[in-house]
Design a protein around this motif. Structure first.
Motif, PDB file in Angstrom:
ATOM      1  N   SER A   1       0.737  -1.065  -0.095  1.00 24.39           N
ATOM      2  CA  SER A   1      -0.035  -0.111   0.000  1.00 24.39           C
ATOM      3  C   SER A   1       0.955   1.420  -0.065  1.00 24.39           C
ATOM      4  CB  SER A   1      -0.913   0.021   1.177  1.00 24.39           C
ATOM      5  OG  SER A   1      -0.137  -0.048   2.369  1.00 24.39           O
ATOM      6  N   ASP A   2       2.220   1.085   0.381  1.00 24.57           N
ATOM      7  CA  ASP A   2       2.924   2.316   0.384  1.00 24.57           C
ATOM      8  C   ASP A   2       3.471   2.673  -0.901  1.00 24.57           C
ATOM      9  OD1 ASP A   2       4.860   4.664   0.941  1.00 24.57           O
ATOM     10  OD2 ASP A   2       5.550   3.666   2.944  1.00 24.57           O
ATOM     11  N   LEU A   3       2.653   3.487  -1.716  1.00 28.59           N
ATOM     12  CA  LEU A   3       3.023   3.810  -3.064  1.00 28.59           C
ATOM     13  C   LEU A   3       4.207   4.652  -3.333  1.00 28.59           C
ATOM     14  CD1 LEU A   3      -0.410   4.444  -4.827  1.00 28.59           C
ATOM     15  CD2 LEU A   3       0.855   2.373  -4.395  1.00 28.59           C
ATOM     16  N   PRO A   4       4.616   5.413  -2.530  1.00 26.27           N
ATOM     17  CA  PRO A   4       5.872   6.542  -2.552  1.00 26.27           C
ATOM     18  C   PRO A   4       7.103   5.348  -2.310  1.00 26.27           C
ATOM     19  CG  PRO A   4       4.249   7.666  -1.471  1.00 26.27           C
ATOM     20  CD  PRO A   4       3.680   6.369  -1.366  1.00 26.27           C
ATOM     21  N   ARG A   5       6.987   4.624  -1.446  1.00 24.25           N
ATOM     22  CA  ARG A   5       7.914   3.865  -0.946  1.00 24.25           C
ATOM     23  C   ARG A   5       8.419   2.807  -2.118  1.00 24.25           C
ATOM     24  NH1 ARG A   5       9.306   0.626   4.628  1.00 24.25           N
ATOM     25  NH2 ARG A   5       7.022  -0.220   4.161  1.00 24.25           N
ATOM     26  N   ARG A   6       7.239   2.427  -2.527  1.00 22.46           N
ATOM     27  CA  ARG A   6       7.274   1.215  -3.892  1.00 22.46           C
ATOM     28  C   ARG A   6       8.143   1.919  -5.072  1.00 22.46           C
ATOM     29  NH1 ARG A   6       4.802  -3.398  -3.855  1.00 22.46           N
ATOM     30  NH2 ARG A   6       4.856  -3.695  -6.160  1.00 22.46           N
TER      31      ARG A   6
END
Length: 369
Positions: free
Chosen positions: A329-334
């Motif tokens: 769910s963590d799109l910036p980290r992905r």
């Protein structure tokens, strides 16, 4: 052209390290052969570039399997002319070392793991078996011409035990396999590799009950096939877990790129796993998917060094499910992970690792005549 052979006790088809080492030796000018086994319960016919010999053995597992393989391998080496023999792991080493005493070829030991310390041999019940394998190593390793292995941890431990220098040649993919920029929006977790003791598969299957929004794909076969199938059955029936079995590497690459997270959750069951650097970890990197790994030193160093995923610090089903949910769910980290995966894949390829292999070869073996 000088002839060389690689000995391994698996059926070769899925052993990417053996294929890469054979390819590098062919580049050096050797006429390559590979000797393995034909498993009655899992092997199938396939083609490869090099000559292939697979023993049909009466015993498929246990002490009599290893004894019969080494007897067959010894006589194979005795009646064939090879300039170099590569013994993969301790379970092929006795035949190679004894044959070297007779034939005088150059002997390379390629330790894919710290063999006497694999999870299957940990514990008091296996004390005698471990002692026998350590005796084989003490007798044979001092007589090899050079030794290589897959991680710094394994190299240091072997050096400590036998006062023998081991060079590290990691089992990274060929860059020709290509980096695949993963574009999957699916919530798919993938495990690929052997379905054996200490791989964290029981924990992973239990965690999926707390992660209904995701799917788990398990690719591979092994001794625990039936155990994992029974444990996962309710979620297999619902479609949340898919047991895909063995898949050829060239097809598996395309499947891996469809996943969102790759897992490598080996348990700390002995030094072999503690110092492991699994093949699947590099396959995930080349597939462009963030990785979730155990808190073991070699894997932690790689994942944190490149910042390409998460190290699992709490091994409970709920904690694992929460960690995976956060990774999905963590799109910036992905986004950052995926940028870093490109860098990691550029650096962690066989073409670069092969330079180390050639350097060791030139120092200890020399090129064929």
């Amino acid at each position: 052209m000088s002839r060389a052979v690689i000995l391994v006790t698996n059926d070769i088809e899925a052993d990417q390290r053996v294929a890469k080492v054979a390819g590098s030796m062919a580049v050096l000018g050797y006429d390559m052969s590979i000797v393995g086994v034909m498993r009655s319960y899992s092997s199938r016919s396939f083609r490869m570039t090099h000559k292939l010999v697979r023993f049909h053995l009466l015993f498929q597992r246990g002490p009599l399997f290893y004894l019969s393989f080494n007897i067959r391998a010894f006589f194979h080496l005795l009646f064939h002319s090879y300039a170099v023999v590569v013994a993969c792991d301790t379970d092929t080493l006795l035949a190679a070392r004894l044959a070297k005493l007779v034939k005088g070829f150059k002997l390379v030991f390629d330790a894919h793991e710290l063999f006497p310390d694999v999870p299957e041999l940990v514990g008091d019940d296996h004390r005698l078996t471990r002692a026998i394998w350590k005796m084989v190593e003490r007798s044979c390793i001092p007589g090899v011409d050079t030794a290589i292995t897959v991680s710094e941890g394994v190299a240091k431990e072997y050096a400590r035990r036998y006062d023998k220098s081991f060079s590290v040649v990691r089992n990274v993919p060929l860059s020709i396999s290509g980096f695949n920029a993963n574009q999957s929006n699916q919530n798919v977790i993938i495990y690929q590799g052997a379905i054996n003791t200490g791989r964290g598969l029981e924990l992973l299957c239990e965690a999926m009950h707390f992660l209904p929004e995701a799917e788990l794909w398990i690719v591979g076969t092994g001794y625990l096939d039936n155990t994992i199938a029974r444990l996962a059955q309710p979620l297999v029936d619902s479609g949340q877990i898919k047991l895909l079995g063995r898949i050829a590497p060239e097809i598996l690459r395309g499947i891996t790129t469809q996943a969102s997270v790759g897992v490598s959750l080996e348990e700390d069951l002995g030094l072999s796993y503690r110092y492991c650097l699994p093949n699947k970890l590099f396959d995930y990197i080349f597939a462009g998917i963030p990785v979730l790994v155990s808190d073991l030193p070699e894997m932690r160093k790689l994942v944190e060094g490149y910042s390409i995923g998460v190290v699992l610090t709490e091994r409970t089903p709920q904690a694992l499910a929460n960690t995976i949910r956060g990774m999905l769910s963590d799109l910036p980290r992905r986004k950052q992970w995926k940028q870093n995966l490109v860098i990691a894949a550029t650096e962690l390829c066989w073409e670069k690792e092969q330079v180390k292999f050639f350097r060791v070869w030139k120092r200890d073996i020399s090129s064929p005549q």
